[in-house]
Motif scaffolding. Structure first.
Motif, short mmCIF file in Angstrom:
data_model
loop_
_atom_site.label_atom_id
_atom_site.label_comp_id
_atom_site.label_asym_id
_atom_site.label_seq_id
_atom_site.Cartn_x
_atom_site.Cartn_y
_atom_site.Cartn_z
N GLU A 298 -1.69 0.03 2.05
CA GLU A 298 -0.23 -0.13 1.68
C GLU A 298 0.24 -1.43 2.47
O GLU A 298 -0.28 -1.81 3.48
N GLY A 348 -1.73 -3.68 -0.75
CA GLY A 348 -0.57 -3.44 -1.70
C GLY A 348 0.68 -4.50 -1.20
O GLY A 348 0.66 -4.96 -0.10
N GLN A 427 -0.57 2.60 -4.38
CA GLN A 427 0.96 3.16 -4.69
C GLN A 427 1.39 3.50 -5.80
O GLN A 427 2.03 4.32 -6.02
#
Length: 500
Positions: A298, A348, A427
């Motif tokens: 992420e 991400g 995500q």
């Protein structure tokens, strides 16, 4: 006197002034899309019309005078020698176009004092199948005009800056786009033709110090060559701007020559603006350029990028790039990127293979992309690009492969690509996953055609999981689609990227 004339475009009566068209004059659209005016005038007066297209026929009785744009002309001067007029233009200045246009009827050059008259450097030949081909050259804000009958059956090359008008209306050139040779090596490497041999080099380097010394010494026209068996760790200078390729210099290695992987420049440092910068007119070819982070995570700092293109006129080809959590390539100006393998840049929130920050004319073609969060995107929403003949591979990816942020970019041309990832991970997992996301509305236009999308769902406005989506609008806006294929079954050979 009574008269009748026909045009290829609309005829509009002029209803004011002493020579206004009157109630006893009529204008009608014909079944073949031409227009005809029939009227009567005399006693020192006349009738006036605004016409579009060209005049294809004129008949009148009695004594009369014809004026075109205020000048007296004869019937032979006002009636075109064919049914249509075609005009080939370039939409950018400067730009040059060496073109061929083929028609079923004989083309006749429009000569005279107009700025778009056909020139002596244009030629016309009759082909064995009784079609006719114009071999022409134009550009720099000018164009070429020809009369012709019949149909246009071929035109090329189809370029973003080329425009063709028939009877004043721009025509769609996408049917004339040619798929490249199926043997073209997508992603470069073995089989790539335009490699640079070590014998062409002005400097051959194997270490970081040798590389820095060579870049400091090199000038326009020089080639700095990373030895094919070299792995140069640039961590000590990463982020210092010391690794900048000067204007007009080629930085090369031997990727694809006799199966070679290519010399490598790498970094183990994450927190920096970029590993390498490119000045104007730089070519980067035959190399491997790598960063330290290939797995998905992420968003979070620190972040890193591979190559930033700072100057105009750069070319990046036959290069493998991976391991950068912000972007493998950041473009601050239009760049030509082709026959590269760009993969594993997946973080991400960022994770771009190619991030287009500025420039309207970036060309991205014949590349292989795998597992980037976004393989090609306008991160600012202010850039334009053409993405063609690329393969976006794998079964899963963190997000859509091609797109733009708001406000939506300038001109977006996405065609003859293959998109295979069906599952988004990270995500926002979804299946099937979107391939193209146009967030906002393109300022000029978006054209999406001849692509093979594994996602079977047709394009849609909003934020869904269709093959192509356009969030932030209620209906698809300023996007044009044609001849795309949706689903995993194999389409016609002219759809998708070249395949053997």
């Amino acid at each position: 006197m009574r008269y009748e004339f026909t045009t290829t475009g609309e005829i509009v009566p002029v209803n004011d002034g002493e020579n206004a068209a009157e109630a006893n004059d009529s204008v009608a659209k014909n079944d073949d899309e031409t227009w005809t005016a029939i009227g009567r005038t005399g006693n020192g007066f006349g009738d006036s019309y605004e016409i579009n297209g060209i005049v294809t026929g004129f008949n009148a009785s009695g004594n009369y005078e014809i004026r075109l744009d205020g000048a007296v002309v004869t019937v032979s001067e006002v009636v075109a020698p064919a049914d249509h007029v075609v005009e080939i233009q370039t939409t950018e200045d400067p730009s040059e176009l060496d073109y061929e246009l083929t028609t079923t009827g004989e083309p006749i050059p429009c000569t005279g004092d107009t700025e778009n008259a056909a020139d002596d450097n244009d030629s016309i030949v009759r082909n064995d199948d009784d079609t006719w081909t114009i071999d022409g050259y134009t550009g720099n804000g000018y164009g070429d005009q020809y009369y012709f009958s019949g149909e246009i059956v071929d035109f090329g090359p189809v370029e973003p800056f080329a425009a063709v008008y028939v009877d004043g209306k721009q025509i769609d050139l996408s049917p004339f786009e040619r798929s490249p040779d199926p043997a073209t090596e997508i992603g470069g490497g073995s089989g790539y033709a335009n490699t640079v041999p070590e014998s062409d080099a002005n400097y051959v380097v194997e270490t970081l110090s040798e590389l820095l010394t060579a870049l400091d010494a090199a000038g326009r026209g020089d080639t700095v060559y990373v030895a094919g068996d070299a792995t140069i760790d640039a961590s000590p200078v990463t982020g210092s701007d010391r690794l900048t390729v000067p204007t007009g210099v080629t930085l090369a290695s031997n990727r694809g020559i006799d199966g070679a992987s290519g010399g490598q420049i790498s970094t183990g440092v994450i927190d920096y603006e970029h590993l390498m910068g490119l000045s104007e007119d730089v070519r980067l070819t035959g190399l491997r350029i790598s960063g330290p982070e290939t797995g998905y995570r992420e968003y979070g700092t620190p972040v890193s990028s591979g190559v930033t293109v700072e100057g105009a006129g750069c070319e990046i080809d036959n290069t493998e790039l991976w391991g950068f959590n912000h972007a493998a390539l950041k473009l601050r100006t239009s760049t030509h990127i082709h026959h590269c393998h760009i993969h594993d840049n997946p973080m991400g929130g960022l994770g771009y293979g190619i991030q287009c920050l500025d420039g309207d004319n970036t060309l991205i073609e014949y590349n292989r992309f795998n597992f980037n969060r976004h393989s090609v995107a306008s991160g600012t929403g202010e850039a334009g690009y053409e993405v063609r003949y690329n393969h976006f591979g794998g079964t899963e990816t963190p997000s859509y492969q091609v797109g733009t942020h708001q406000p939506g970019g300038t001109t977006l041309l996405i065609h003859h690509n293959t998109f295979t990832p069906l599952r988004h991970v990270g995500q926002h997992p979804e299946e099937p996953g979107t391939h193209v996301s146009i967030r906002g509305v393109p300022e000029d236009r978006g054209e999406i055609h001849h692509n093979w999308f594994y996602n079977p769902k047709q394009p849609s406005a909003g934020r869904g999981n269709e093959a192509v989506i356009q969030p932030h609008v209620e209906s698809l806006t300023n996007l044009h689609f044609g001849n795309n294929h949706y689903g995993q079954n194999i389409p016609d050979g002219d759809v998708g990227c070249p395949r053997r």
